[in-house]
Design a protein around this motif. Structure first.
Motif, PDB file in Angstrom:
ATOM      1  N   TYR A  41       0.805  -1.233   0.000  1.00 42.19           N
ATOM      2  CA  TYR A  41       0.000   0.000   0.000  1.00 42.19           C
ATOM      3  C   TYR A  41       0.831   1.273   0.000  1.00 42.19           C
ATOM      4  O   TYR A  41       0.794   2.058   0.938  1.00 42.19           O
ATOM      5  CB  TYR A  41      -0.963  -0.008   1.194  1.00 42.19           C
ATOM      6  N   PHE A  49      -5.711  -0.723  -5.084  1.00 43.68           N
ATOM      7  CA  PHE A  49      -6.683  -1.428  -4.244  1.00 43.68           C
ATOM      8  C   PHE A  49      -8.080  -0.827  -4.407  1.00 43.68           C
ATOM      9  O   PHE A  49      -9.073  -1.557  -4.511  1.00 43.68           O
ATOM     10  CB  PHE A  49      -6.268  -1.458  -2.768  1.00 43.68           C
ATOM     11  N   ILE A  52      -9.462  -2.259  -7.417  1.00 53.60           N
ATOM     12  CA  ILE A  52      -9.877  -3.657  -7.222  1.00 53.60           C
ATOM     13  C   ILE A  52     -11.308  -3.716  -6.701  1.00 53.60           C
ATOM     14  O   ILE A  52     -12.107  -4.566  -7.123  1.00 53.60           O
ATOM     15  CB  ILE A  52      -8.927  -4.382  -6.230  1.00 53.60           C
ATOM     16  N   TYR A  58     -14.293  -9.061  -7.863  1.00 51.12           N
ATOM     17  CA  TYR A  58     -14.005  -8.799  -6.444  1.00 51.12           C
ATOM     18  C   TYR A  58     -15.318  -8.510  -5.708  1.00 51.12           C
ATOM     19  O   TYR A  58     -15.751  -7.375  -5.539  1.00 51.12           O
ATOM     20  CB  TYR A  58     -13.000  -7.646  -6.288  1.00 51.12           C
ATOM     21  N   GLY A 162     -14.648  -4.719   5.585  1.00 51.43           N
ATOM     22  CA  GLY A 162     -13.756  -5.084   4.494  1.00 51.43           C
ATOM     23  C   GLY A 162     -13.056  -6.423   4.630  1.00 51.43           C
ATOM     24  O   GLY A 162     -12.343  -6.848   3.737  1.00 51.43           O
ATOM     25  N   SER A 163     -13.195  -7.072   5.798  1.00 52.53           N
ATOM     26  CA  SER A 163     -12.456  -8.312   6.075  1.00 52.53           C
ATOM     27  C   SER A 163     -10.948  -8.088   6.116  1.00 52.53           C
ATOM     28  O   SER A 163     -10.164  -8.976   5.787  1.00 52.53           O
ATOM     29  CB  SER A 163     -12.799  -9.433   5.076  1.00 52.53           C
ATOM     30  N   THR A 164     -10.546  -6.888   6.533  1.00 55.04           N
ATOM     31  CA  THR A 164      -9.121  -6.628   6.711  1.00 55.04           C
ATOM     32  C   THR A 164      -8.534  -7.535   7.789  1.00 55.04           C
ATOM     33  O   THR A 164      -7.355  -7.891   7.741  1.00 55.04           O
ATOM     34  CB  THR A 164      -8.900  -5.141   7.047  1.00 55.04           C
ATOM     35  N   ASN A 167      -6.473 -10.388   6.595  1.00 52.62           N
ATOM     36  CA  ASN A 167      -5.100 -10.250   6.110  1.00 52.62           C
ATOM     37  C   ASN A 167      -4.066 -10.566   7.190  1.00 52.62           C
ATOM     38  O   ASN A 167      -2.861 -10.490   6.946  1.00 52.62           O
ATOM     39  CB  ASN A 167      -4.854  -8.842   5.544  1.00 52.62           C
ATOM     40  N   THR A 214      -5.683  -6.824 -10.086  1.00 59.83           N
ATOM     41  CA  THR A 214      -5.039  -7.409  -8.906  1.00 59.83           C
ATOM     42  C   THR A 214      -3.593  -7.791  -9.226  1.00 59.83           C
ATOM     43  O   THR A 214      -2.705  -7.652  -8.382  1.00 59.83           O
ATOM     44  CB  THR A 214      -5.833  -8.641  -8.405  1.00 59.83           C
ATOM     45  N   PHE A 217      -1.655  -4.716  -8.853  1.00 60.87           N
ATOM     46  CA  PHE A 217      -1.533  -4.423  -7.414  1.00 60.87           C
ATOM     47  C   PHE A 217      -0.373  -5.228  -6.815  1.00 60.87           C
ATOM     48  O   PHE A 217       0.464  -4.689  -6.068  1.00 60.87           O
ATOM     49  CB  PHE A 217      -2.870  -4.789  -6.759  1.00 60.87           C
ATOM     50  N   MET A 253      -1.517 -14.571  -2.229  1.00 59.23           N
ATOM     51  CA  MET A 253      -0.946 -13.939  -3.422  1.00 59.23           C
ATOM     52  C   MET A 253       0.561 -14.182  -3.406  1.00 59.23           C
ATOM     53  O   MET A 253       1.214 -14.040  -2.367  1.00 59.23           O
ATOM     54  CB  MET A 253      -1.177 -12.424  -3.436  1.00 59.23           C
ATOM     55  N   SER A 283      -5.176 -13.786   2.558  1.00 59.36           N
ATOM     56  CA  SER A 283      -6.522 -13.265   2.785  1.00 59.36           C
ATOM     57  C   SER A 283      -7.372 -14.424   3.306  1.00 59.36           C
ATOM     58  O   SER A 283      -7.899 -15.220   2.532  1.00 59.36           O
ATOM     59  CB  SER A 283      -7.075 -12.673   1.488  1.00 59.36           C
TER      60      SER A 283
HETATM   61  C1  AVI Z   1      -7.705  -5.131   2.159  1.00 56.61           C
HETATM   62  N1  AVI Z   1      -7.997  -6.558   2.046  1.00 56.61           N
HETATM   63  C2  AVI Z   1      -9.186  -6.908   2.831  1.00 56.61           C
HETATM   64  C3  AVI Z   1      -8.049  -7.063   0.664  1.00 56.61           C
HETATM   65  C4  AVI Z   1      -8.389  -8.566   0.645  1.00 56.61           C
HETATM   66  O1  AVI Z   1      -9.365  -8.917  -0.018  1.00 56.61           O
HETATM   67  O2  AVI Z   1      -7.716  -9.335   1.320  1.00 56.61           O
HETATM   68  C5  AVI Z   1      -6.760  -6.827  -0.080  1.00 56.61           C
HETATM   69  C6  AVI Z   1      -6.731  -7.410  -1.468  1.00 56.61           C
HETATM   70  N2  AVI Z   1      -5.749  -8.105  -1.989  1.00 56.61           N
HETATM   71  C7  AVI Z   1      -6.027  -8.472  -3.218  1.00 56.61           C
HETATM   72  N3  AVI Z   1      -7.225  -8.023  -3.499  1.00 56.61           N
HETATM   73  C8  AVI Z   1      -7.688  -7.354  -2.428  1.00 56.61           C
END
Ligand code: AVI
Length: 320
Positions: A41, A49, A52, A58, A162-164, A167, A214, A217, A253, A283
């Motif tokens: 980031y 992002f 995405i 997504y 966001g389900s952060t 991660n 992605t 990213f 990833m 994730s």
């Molecule tokens: C920020 N986070 C919740 C995203 C995820 O889905 O894990 C980050 C992401 N990585 C790839 N696409 C989105």
């Protein structure tokens, strides 16, 4: 834990650069190679992002928004008015208005490490809710945060969409949930987004979209290493890969070498064999039980769980 997104500390530019260099050099020296996802980031990565979240494959953003849009009455009933809403890692705060308009809060406290982003988003929100006191706090939410005095007497609602949380590996996720509880206090509630385990093809497509957003990213991390650490990584010899790991229930990833390569980073030499990867993100995905287990381990008792119509994503309300 080395693959964690959020081992954040408060750093100036020089400190960021030092931390980046040491994480990259450590991560590239390991076997397998891995770099913490937080480094995805930079400005370019943050913009990618945001892009995405708009791509068709997504689903998390779209499904979470559906829940926020359709469950306002239930939020109002179970959360009630008069709370200070504390958003962890508020970023651009795009989902926040849906929650705020449903529950009639007494204050809004966005927390984010990126100060400029935070102030712009807070100003934007103040325009939409002119009567709501907004207290932006520039902070690393992995640690216990001292909230502004004006909100200390108010009951709090933590908001972490966001389900952060996904991660992070479980141990760090538990630490974060516990420090959130510490920050918010004993009478608080938490509204947290958690993505769900589902068909592997759907999961992998969400992290490997046809337009290649992605992929960009992920590849941006290699470009960032070249830009900021004097790297010579041949980015065109790396390809984005997104794989479901069924043992850990997560999409991973990776950046995969398409042939044997050699390059330098910050004056050190590295090689990758064809097919070797750098692991750049986890994730994690959840089911009902793993969600409860994680929340309970973090000091939170789940009280209500919502999913979207397709059962792709969930929002959970929990009590401290
Ligand atoms: C920020 N986070 C919740 C995203 C995820 O889905 O894990 C980050 C992401 N990585 C790839 N696409 C989105």
């Amino acid at each position: 834990a080395s693959q964690d997104m959020m081992a954040l500390v408060d750093l100036d530019d020089e400190g960021v650069n030092r931390a980046f260099r040491s994480d990259v050099l450590d991560g590239m020296s390991g076997d397998p190679k891995a770099i913490p996802a937080r480094w995805l980031y930079d400005d370019a990565g943050s913009q990618l992002f945001e892009d995405i979240t708009q791509v068709e494959e997504y689903y998390p953003t779209r499904c979470e928004r559906e829940i926020l849009e359709t469950r306002g009455d239930e939020f109002a009933e179970l959360i009630g008015p008069g709370r200070a809403v504390v958003e962890f890692g508020s970023g651009s705060s795009v989902k926040t208005p849906l929650l705020l308009q449903a529950i009639d809060p007494a204050a809004y406290v966005p927390l984010d490490i990126a100060g400029d982003f935070l102030r712009a988003a807070a100003a934007d929100l103040s325009r939409k809710f002119p009567d709501l006191p907004v207290y932006p706090v520039e902070a690393d939410f992995m640690k216990t945060v001292q909230l502004p005095k004006d909100v200390t007497a108010m009951p709090k609602l933590g908001f972490f969409p966001g389900s952060t949380i996904g991660n992070m590996v479980a141990r760090s996720a538990v630490d974060l949930l516990r420090s959130m509880r510490e920050t918010l206090g004993p009478d608080s509630q938490l509204l947290i987004g958690m993505d769900l385990i589902k068909n592997v093809a759907v999961l992998e497509a969400a992290y490997d979209d046809a337009a290649g957003v992605t992929a960009q990213f992920n590849l941006n991390l290699a470009r960032r290493i070249n830009r900021e650490l004097g790297g010579t990584i041949p980015v065109d010899k790396l390809q984005h890969s997104a794989r479901w790991n069924d043992v850990f229930a997560r999409v991973e990833m990776h950046l995969e070498a398409v042939e044997d390569i050699a390059f330098d980073v910050a004056g050190r030499s590295f090689t990758m064999r064809k097919g070797e990867t750098i692991h750049t993100e986890n994730s994690h995905k959840f089911d009902l039980r793993s969600q409860s287990t994680l929340l309970l381990a973090g000091g939170w008792t789940p009280v209500k769980r919502w999913t979207d119509r397709e059962e792709c994503f969930s929002l959970i309300l929990a009590d401290a």
